[in-house]
Design a protein around this motif. Structure first.
Motif, PDB file in Angstrom:
ATOM      1  N   MET A   1       0.891  -1.165  -0.090  1.00 16.74           N
ATOM      2  CA  MET A   1       0.014  -0.127   0.010  1.00 16.74           C
ATOM      3  C   MET A   1       0.773   1.407  -0.290  1.00 16.74           C
ATOM      4  SD  MET A   1      -3.106  -1.215   2.638  1.00 16.74           S
ATOM      5  CE  MET A   1      -4.016   0.292   2.426  1.00 16.74           C
ATOM      6  N   ARG A   2       1.946   1.257   0.685  1.00 16.94           N
ATOM      7  CA  ARG A   2       2.735   2.465   0.811  1.00 16.94           C
ATOM      8  C   ARG A   2       3.603   2.544  -0.770  1.00 16.94           C
ATOM      9  NH1 ARG A   2       8.358   2.502   1.158  1.00 16.94           N
ATOM     10  NH2 ARG A   2       8.052   0.226   2.023  1.00 16.94           N
ATOM     11  N   ARG A   3       3.825   1.549  -1.279  1.00 17.02           N
ATOM     12  CA  ARG A   3       4.788   1.697  -2.880  1.00 17.02           C
ATOM     13  C   ARG A   3       3.415   2.034  -3.730  1.00 17.02           C
ATOM     14  NH1 ARG A   3       6.886  -3.389  -1.345  1.00 17.02           N
ATOM     15  NH2 ARG A   3       9.278  -2.954  -0.761  1.00 17.02           N
ATOM     16  N   LEU A   4       2.159   1.656  -3.616  1.00 20.76           N
ATOM     17  CA  LEU A   4       1.137   2.292  -4.591  1.00 20.76           C
ATOM     18  C   LEU A   4       0.945   3.725  -4.647  1.00 20.76           C
ATOM     19  CD1 LEU A   4      -1.545  -0.518  -3.737  1.00 20.76           C
ATOM     20  CD2 LEU A   4      -0.096  -0.153  -5.745  1.00 20.76           C
ATOM     21  N   LEU A   5       1.505   4.378  -3.522  1.00 25.49           N
ATOM     22  CA  LEU A   5       1.487   5.707  -3.561  1.00 25.49           C
ATOM     23  C   LEU A   5       2.614   6.574  -4.123  1.00 25.49           C
ATOM     24  CD1 LEU A   5       0.111   6.145   0.159  1.00 25.49           C
ATOM     25  CD2 LEU A   5      -1.326   6.542  -2.123  1.00 25.49           C
ATOM     26  N   GLN A   6       3.686   5.623  -4.432  1.00 29.83           N
ATOM     27  CA  GLN A   6       4.924   6.282  -4.902  1.00 29.83           C
ATOM     28  C   GLN A   6       4.725   6.718  -6.461  1.00 29.83           C
ATOM     29  OE1 GLN A   6       8.075   3.778  -3.612  1.00 29.83           O
ATOM     30  NE2 GLN A   6       7.817   4.201  -1.499  1.00 29.83           N
TER      31      GLN A   6
ATOM     32  N   SER B   1      -2.637  -1.238   8.189  1.00 30.94           N
ATOM     33  CA  SER B   1      -1.752  -0.631   7.110  1.00 30.94           C
ATOM     34  C   SER B   1      -2.523   0.833   7.002  1.00 30.94           C
ATOM     35  CB  SER B   1      -1.638  -1.464   5.975  1.00 30.94           C
ATOM     36  OG  SER B   1      -1.049  -2.579   6.250  1.00 30.94           O
ATOM     37  N   LEU B   2      -3.746   0.932   7.068  1.00 29.54           N
ATOM     38  CA  LEU B   2      -4.396   2.295   6.765  1.00 29.54           C
ATOM     39  C   LEU B   2      -4.138   2.960   7.740  1.00 29.54           C
ATOM     40  CD1 LEU B   2      -7.830   0.884   5.424  1.00 29.54           C
ATOM     41  CD2 LEU B   2      -6.394   2.475   4.104  1.00 29.54           C
ATOM     42  N   GLN B   3      -4.168   2.601   8.850  1.00 29.90           N
ATOM     43  CA  GLN B   3      -3.829   3.660  10.242  1.00 29.90           C
ATOM     44  C   GLN B   3      -2.588   4.019  10.119  1.00 29.90           C
ATOM     45  OE1 GLN B   3      -4.461   1.745  14.072  1.00 29.90           O
ATOM     46  NE2 GLN B   3      -4.037   3.402  15.325  1.00 29.90           N
ATOM     47  N   ARG B   4      -1.504   3.466   9.776  1.00 28.50           N
ATOM     48  CA  ARG B   4      -0.193   3.800   9.634  1.00 28.50           C
ATOM     49  C   ARG B   4      -0.023   4.747   8.562  1.00 28.50           C
ATOM     50  NH1 ARG B   4       3.833  -0.122  11.487  1.00 28.50           N
ATOM     51  NH2 ARG B   4       5.216   1.671  10.666  1.00 28.50           N
ATOM     52  N   ILE B   5      -0.921   4.486   7.328  1.00 28.51           N
ATOM     53  CA  ILE B   5      -0.685   5.609   6.395  1.00 28.51           C
ATOM     54  C   ILE B   5      -1.319   6.956   6.549  1.00 28.51           C
ATOM     55  CG2 ILE B   5      -1.771   6.054   4.045  1.00 28.51           C
ATOM     56  CD1 ILE B   5      -1.262   3.183   3.420  1.00 28.51           C
ATOM     57  N   ARG B   6      -2.514   6.949   7.455  1.00 39.17           N
ATOM     58  CA  ARG B   6      -2.918   8.010   7.976  1.00 39.17           C
ATOM     59  C   ARG B   6      -2.175   8.750   8.761  1.00 39.17           C
ATOM     60  NH1 ARG B   6      -8.018   4.732   8.033  1.00 39.17           N
ATOM     61  NH2 ARG B   6      -9.247   5.229   6.431  1.00 39.17           N
ATOM     62  N   GLU B   7      -1.354   8.000   9.922  1.00 38.94           N
ATOM     63  CA  GLU B   7      -0.595   8.568  10.876  1.00 38.94           C
ATOM     64  C   GLU B   7       0.584   9.446  10.148  1.00 38.94           C
ATOM     65  OE1 GLU B   7       0.368   5.455  13.390  1.00 38.94           O
ATOM     66  OE2 GLU B   7      -1.496   5.483  14.518  1.00 38.94           O
ATOM     67  N   ARG B   8       1.188   8.404   9.165  1.00 39.16           N
ATOM     68  CA  ARG B   8       2.164   9.262   8.557  1.00 39.16           C
ATOM     69  C   ARG B   8       1.902  10.334   7.371  1.00 39.16           C
ATOM     70  NH1 ARG B   8       6.188   3.769   7.403  1.00 39.16           N
ATOM     71  NH2 ARG B   8       6.252   3.204   9.525  1.00 39.16           N
ATOM     72  N   LYS B   9       0.471  10.486   7.100  1.00 33.30           N
ATOM     73  CA  LYS B   9      -0.063  11.298   6.076  1.00 33.30           C
ATOM     74  C   LYS B   9       0.726  11.216   4.882  1.00 33.30           C
ATOM     75  CE  LYS B   9      -1.222  14.804   9.605  1.00 33.30           C
ATOM     76  NZ  LYS B   9      -0.978  16.182  10.061  1.00 33.30           N
ATOM     77  N   LEU B  10       0.664   9.868   4.336  1.00 34.79           N
ATOM     78  CA  LEU B  10       1.469   9.619   3.041  1.00 34.79           C
ATOM     79  C   LEU B  10       0.743   9.803   2.047  1.00 34.79           C
ATOM     80  CD1 LEU B  10       2.857   6.248   3.867  1.00 34.79           C
ATOM     81  CD2 LEU B  10       4.289   8.287   3.999  1.00 34.79           C
ATOM     82  N   ALA B  11      -0.449  10.125   1.958  1.00 28.61           N
ATOM     83  CA  ALA B  11      -1.514  10.640   0.960  1.00 28.61           C
ATOM     84  C   ALA B  11      -2.167  11.838   1.286  1.00 28.61           C
ATOM     85  CB  ALA B  11      -2.769   9.501   1.007  1.00 28.61           C
TER      86      ALA B  11
END
Length: 382
Positions: free
Chosen positions: A230-235, A273-283
């Motif tokens: 999920m993190r790589r999909l945002l790159q 994974s969704l929670q980690r992405i929101r915490e890091r503000k990757l999107a």
């Protein structure tokens, strides 16, 4: 399968996959001369053969138990994909106005010189139909496909088969929730409804990871946990358009995201994974609507073997799609400023009957897309 010249379809009919296709649903132009990379030629020929083409479509539609919509796959640079594709989009919108029309549109490589010198005209004319006649357009950029093949698959000179395999991978992954239904996203309407908040903002970008080479069946990415996928999909390096970017991420904002995760995945892994992405503000999402990031879990195909435990596809509505329009319009302006090759289009009745010059017609479309880009830039609801 529709084409105005026989080379590609004949190669399919002589291949090992020929039994996968219904030969009654294959149309080839009787003269086999193609469209000459001319949008007007492709549109006019499709109009002349519309009885045969629409008869195939109607036959398949009538044989469906519950018809949801149509999916069109085409290129917008040449004559057949742009001209014939535009005619089919208009015909589908007229005959099946209540059904969803989704298109997978391949945009031309805009970083290299092309043999099709009139591709800016073809692209602009097709983009108008994609804007008005389609409910959803999945944009696939040849520039990004070549970059992914070079950077991710380490292929110096990608072949058509290799770039086509990237497109087929995205298409297969985007329909897994339809072919292997679950408790959500199991129909075409539900799949795209959450991604398109307003009708005009229906151009989607895609990302996929991990990539693998078909020749060696070897993955480039080895760590494939749900969070990593999920993190790589945002790159940007995994996204199949070539927008402006800041660092590793896209420049612009997400309107909505749908990640389709394939493999043996537990829902708890997705939530973490969704929670980690929101915490890091990757999107980075738009301000005028709630953050919309959904995840659908799908099974992997039992018919094909894969070395990846988990793989993922991202379907996203992102404001950076305006960069694709801007580059198309910039190339169009270079030609229209010199009135180059206009005679190739004006010779067809499609334009002469309307008693309007192609130049004025294209300038109107150019203005429409400039307004669309402005709407994306300012994040206003259009």
């Amino acid at each position: 399968m529709l084409d105005l010249e026989p080379r590609v379809i004949n190669s399919i009919q002589n291949s090992d996959q020929r039994q996968l296709y219904n030969h009654e649903n294959i149309f080839l132009s009787p003269h086999g001369g193609g469209a000459g990379n001319n949008w007007a030629s492709g549109y006019t020929q499709a109009e002349n053969f519309q009885d045969e083409i629409l008869d195939m479509i109607d036959r398949e539609a009538e044989g469906s138990d519950s018809l949801e919509g149509f999916v069109l796959c085409h290129s917008i640079a040449g004559g057949t994909g742009s001209g014939m594709g535009s005619f089919i989009l208009e015909a589908l919108n007229e005959r099946y106005s209540k059904q969803i029309v989704q298109a997978y549109s391949v945009f031309p490589n805009q970083t290299e010189s092309s043999d099709v010198v009139v591709q800016p005209y073809n692209s602009i004319l097709t983009l108008k139909r994609l804007m008005l006649q389609c409910d959803c357009v999945v944009a696939l950029d040849n520039t990004a496909l070549d970059r992914i093949a070079a950077d991710r698959l380490h292929v110096d000179t990608p072949t058509f088969a290799q770039t086509n395999s990237l497109v087929s991978t995205v298409m297969a992954a985007s329909t897994t929730t339809l072919r292997y239904p679950g408790y959500m996203n199991n129909d075409l309407v539900g799949l795209i409804a959450s991604l398109i908040p307003t009708p005009k903002c229906h151009f989607l970008v895609t990302g996929y990871t991990p990539f693998s080479t078909t020749s060696e069946n070897r993955t480039i990415v080895r760590k494939t946990t749900v969070l990593d996928v999920m993190r790589r999909l945002l790159q940007t390096k995994n996204i199949m358009i070539s927008p402006e970017q800041t660092g590793k991420m896209l420049q612009g904002k997400f309107i909505s995201i749908l990640n389709i995760i394939q493999g043996d995945v537990e829902p708890t892994q997705v939530h973490k994974s969704l929670q980690r992405i929101r915490e890091r503000k990757l999107a980075n999402f738009i301000e005028w609507a709630p953050a919309n990031m959904q995840v659908a879990i799908s099974k992997q195909s039992p018919m094909t073997s894969t070395v990846n435990r988990v793989s993922g596809l991202m379907l996203a509505n992102h404001t950076s799609i305006r960069g694709l329009f801007t580059r198309c319009m910039a190339q169009y302006e270079k030609l229209i400023r010199r009135k180059a090759f206009l005679d190739q289009y004006e010779q067809y009745n499609l334009f002469s009957v309307r008693q309007s010059c192609l130049q004025h017609y294209l300038r109107f479309i150019f203005f429409c897309f400039r307004m669309a880009c402005t709407s994306f830039t300012t994040h206003t609801i259009c």
